[in-house]
Design an enzyme around this catalytic site. Structure first.
Site, PDB file in Angstrom:
ATOM      1  N   GLU A 209      -6.500  -7.703  -0.556  1.00  0.00           N
ATOM      2  CA  GLU A 209      -6.841  -7.699   0.864  1.00  0.00           C
ATOM      3  C   GLU A 209      -8.310  -7.337   1.037  1.00  0.00           C
ATOM      4  O   GLU A 209      -8.823  -6.439   0.356  1.00  0.00           O
ATOM      5  CB  GLU A 209      -6.033  -6.641   1.634  1.00  0.00           C
ATOM      6  CG  GLU A 209      -4.572  -6.925   1.802  1.00  0.00           C
ATOM      7  CD  GLU A 209      -3.893  -5.823   2.626  1.00  0.00           C
ATOM      8  OE1 GLU A 209      -4.577  -5.125   3.406  1.00  0.00           O
ATOM      9  OE2 GLU A 209      -2.674  -5.662   2.460  1.00  0.00           O
TER      10      GLU A 209
ATOM     11  N   GLU B 105       0.833  -1.212   0.000  1.00  0.00           N
ATOM     12  CA  GLU B 105       0.000   0.000   0.000  1.00  0.00           C
ATOM     13  C   GLU B 105       0.867   1.262   0.000  1.00  0.00           C
ATOM     14  O   GLU B 105       0.851   2.049   0.964  1.00  0.00           O
ATOM     15  CB  GLU B 105      -0.951  -0.004   1.188  1.00  0.00           C
ATOM     16  CG  GLU B 105      -2.006  -1.076   1.086  1.00  0.00           C
ATOM     17  CD  GLU B 105      -3.113  -0.931   2.120  1.00  0.00           C
ATOM     18  OE1 GLU B 105      -2.919  -0.226   3.129  1.00  0.00           O
ATOM     19  OE2 GLU B 105      -4.183  -1.518   1.908  1.00  0.00           O
TER      20      GLU B 105
HETATM   21  C1  GAL Z   1      -4.147  -2.550   5.016  1.00  0.00           C
HETATM   22  C2  GAL Z   1      -2.696  -3.016   5.139  1.00  0.00           C
HETATM   23  C3  GAL Z   1      -2.576  -4.267   5.956  1.00  0.00           C
HETATM   24  C4  GAL Z   1      -3.404  -4.147   7.203  1.00  0.00           C
HETATM   25  C5  GAL Z   1      -4.822  -3.857   6.832  1.00  0.00           C
HETATM   26  C6  GAL Z   1      -5.763  -3.748   7.991  1.00  0.00           C
HETATM   27  O1  GAL Z   1      -4.210  -1.201   4.779  1.00  0.00           O
HETATM   28  O2  GAL Z   1      -2.149  -3.257   3.868  1.00  0.00           O
HETATM   29  O3  GAL Z   1      -1.217  -4.487   6.267  1.00  0.00           O
HETATM   30  O4  GAL Z   1      -2.886  -3.111   7.989  1.00  0.00           O
HETATM   31  O5  GAL Z   1      -4.880  -2.634   6.155  1.00  0.00           O
HETATM   32  O6  GAL Z   1      -7.066  -3.446   7.589  1.00  0.00           O
END
Ligand code: GAL
Length: 664
Positions: free
Chosen positions: A301, A145
């Site tokens: 994710e 990110e």
């Molecule tokens: C994303 C990040 C992850 C984790 C996740 C939690 O922004 O890439 O590492 O922190 O959020 O929601």
């Protein structure tokens, strides 16, 4: 991958090795076939300068391989180890207020820092050499990110890099003074060394300077990505490279970034308390597909249930994670992944759900949903590589977004993403698939182009839109479009200067509306509705009015217009109509342009089609918490459960889904 990728961020470095075997066993149970490995493992991989510890990574890579799980191997550069910033505090980022951000969390690096870049490249070089040939390696995951916490740095190192970037762009200081309108407020520069990032100033910093700094900051992070990308390509040319995006993330111009990725991937954290969450993540999915120019992308994710970072972290309702996962696939994803595989025991994210919960998995409904989804997705191989096609494009340009939301405007309530949504919502509800595009893109594949407040446009972009309409396309444009050029200078000669001819009108003045203020609209057929946010004085020069302002000082003056231009038509909207009125305007336009929905489905049901040379796959997604019956025209097989689907009504349960392979 020949299968829909399924898995999540895997951080075995947070756990004793005794847990790893159970991890692999549970991954197999859940049908996990891909994990993003070691995203934040730098301090374990390189515990001190140039001393590397790869043994543990070797072991888990081998175990995953033996367990049939492939690896999206992270370059681990998103969180530098404390020893690096302790030794070189000059690599830490600084805010516009001059505050240095220290280590102890993550992403504490200045993107322009030679120290950071050098150290990151060394680590990546080592990783690439060591794992390029590993049989488990499926993909590289660069950083994480980019820009999420630190999208821009204002330190002295960044200032120098900014100057170099400007020198490259403008060549000589006089051109920069011109581009920045530096005669305003005595801002003329006599040499490059005087120029600073837009640090905290007594009042608004120069807007052209701010805009260039946003461009520079996106590019500075992109350079970090490029440096790693080059190393990975050198050592493993055949392995795809990605970095995970964050939907409509303002600081990074993802159009530029996506060109450098083999696979676009995205992180999506819908708020289950948001009634528009489904629409918003559909929109993100359409953006990701568009960024990849139609290629399949990966949902990198999402959370299995709750996050930890909202004030109140509402859980996903039963079936919601599954529904939104299918939604990503429907909109072109060939992978469904999570943050993260196993819920952390310590650290800042221990209350964030994961695929494997803290408690015993077999007692967890979340785990059961994870397992069920994994099994189902394993039946969807035929989806991989298929495409989504669209007849509608929505213009979305990062630079215009940045410029639109700089301060000191007729109204600072005009927000780019709100404007996008005010259009997108209607397409989503009517099951019309849309792509996103830039004004300069080839638009010939589309019949309808929507232009929600394209505030900044280049000559090339303006000419391209006019050519699209002239050639027979239909375009709908909102207020405050075509106002400035790429330097943030007003385009003189009557607003919206580059579009006046195409729209057949001139905007004489803007009359933004106060918070809560509305303006009445009267359509030519007598129907009344209202707008808010904005109104304006429009004089017609060829366009015909479709609706008028009513009851205000603008009483009887045009609010929505239509103009035949060449073979096509350009509709203009001089306010933000309420959703019902906006829906009417858009429906009339797409009906006339002969654009048909994927399916006439009951409210709350999405229908999207993916197709390939041999397959046509109809995704039906019930966003409602109740049963629905969806009229299906062609028989087929529902790949989710193998059932036959007959012509007629198909019943979907609350948040139910079907993926129908059309034809027998
Ligand atoms: C994303 C990040 C992850 C984790 C996740 C939690 O922004 O890439 O590492 O922190 O959020 O929601």
């Amino acid at each position: 991958m020949p299968h829909v990728a399924y898995g999540g961020d895997y951080n075995p470095d947070q756990w004793p090795e005794s847990v790893w075997e159970e991890d692999i066993r549970l991954m197999q149970e859940a049908g996990v076939n891909l994990v993003s490995l070691g995203i934040f493992a730098w301090s374990r991989l390189e515990p001190e300068a140039a001393r590397y510890e790869f043994d543990w990574l070797d072991r888990i890579m081998d175990m995953l391989h033996q367990g049939g799980v492939r690896v999206d191997l992270a370059t681990a550069t998103a969180s530098p180890p404390p020893w690096l910033s302790h030794k070189h505090p000059e690599m830490l980022p600084v805010t516009a207020d001059g505050v240095r951000l220290w280590h102890g969390a993550r992403q504490h690096y200045c993107p322009s820092s030679p120290v950071y870049r050098f150290a990151a490249q060394h680590l990546v070089e080592r990783l690439a050499k060591r794992y390029a040939q590993h049989p488990a390696l499926a993909m590289w995951h660069v950083g994480n990110e980019f820009g999420c916490h630190v999208p821009a740095c204002y330190c002295d190192v960044s200032a120098e890099a900014f100057r170099a970037w400007l020198e490259e762009r403008y060549g000589d200081i006089e051109s920069l003074n011109r581009a920045w309108g530096a005669d305003f407020w005595s801002q003329r520069y006599s040499e490059w060394g005087e120029i600073l990032p837009p640090r905290r100033t007594p009042t608004w910093p120069n807007p052209s300077q701010q805009l260039d700094f946003m461009r520079f900051s996106s590019d500075a992070l992109l350079e970090c990505y490029d440096l790693e990308h080059a190393i990975l390509k050198e050592h493993s040319p055949g392995i795809p490279v990605t970095t995970n995006f964050m939907r409509f993330f303002k600081p990074l111009d993802y159009w530029k970034w996506a060109e450098r990725e083999d696979v676009v991937s995205d992180d999506v954290y819908q708020d289950p308390a948001d009634p528009d969450a489904g629409m918003r993540s559909a929109m993100a999915g359409d953006l990701m597909r568009s960024l990849g120019r139609g290629r399949p992308w990966i949902l990198m994710e999402q959370t299995s249930n709750r996050v930890n970072w909202r004030e109140v972290n509402v859980p996903k309702a039963p079936g919601q994670m599954r529904l939104w996962s299918y939604q990503a696939v429907a909109r072109g994803a060939d992978g469904v992944m999570f943050f993260q595989w196993r819920q952390s025991r310590a650290g800042a994210e221990k209350f964030h759900s994961a695929m494997v919960p803290h408690g015993r998995p077999e007692h967890s409904p979340t785990w059961r949903e994870v397992v069920k989804l994994g099994r189902e997705l394993s039946r969807l191989d035929t989806v991989c590589g298929t495409r989504v096609s669209a007849e509608v494009a929505i213009l979305h340009d990062w630079e215009s977004w940045w410029a639109l939301e700089l301060p000191s405007k007729p109204s600072i309530r005009v927000h780019h993403v709100d404007q996008l949504e005010s259009y997108y919502r209607h397409l989503f509800e009517a099951n019309l698939t849309a792509d996103f595009a830039r004004p300069t893109d080839d638009l010939s594949a589309y019949r309808l182009v929507l232009a929600p407040s394209v505030y900044m446009v280049s000559d090339e972009g303006a000419a391209n839109l006019a050519a699209f309409v002239e050639g027979g396309g239909t375009l709908v444009m909102s207020f405050f479009s075509g106002i400035v050029d790429e330097f943030e200078h007003i385009r003189l000669g009557g607003y919206p200067q580059p579009f006046r001819k195409m729209l057949g009108l001139e905007v004489v003045d803007w009359m933004p509306l106060a918070d809560g203020e509305t303006v009445k609209l009267k359509f030519a057929d007598g129907i009344q509705s209202q707008g808010d946010l904005w109104s304006e004085v429009i004089t017609l020069s060829g366009a015909e009015p479709l609706a008028f302002f009513a009851g205000s000082t603008l009483d009887g003056q045009p609010a929505v217009t239509s103009h035949s231009f060449g073979q096509g038509r350009a509709v203009y909207i001089g306010t933000r109509p309420d959703p019902a009125a906006m829906g009417r305007i858009l429906r009339a336009v797409w009906t006339e342009a002969a654009i048909k929905p994927v399916l006439e489905a009951p409210a709350g049901v999405s229908a999207v089609r993916r197709s390939g040379p041999r397959n046509s796959l109809l995704f039906l997604l019930n966003h409602r918490d109740a049963h629905v019956e969806v009229p299906v025209a062609d028989p087929g097989v529902n790949l989710v459960d193998g059932s036959e689907v007959h012509r007629g009504l198909l019943r979907l349960g609350p948040r139910g889904v079907a993926v129908i392979r059309e034809g027998w």
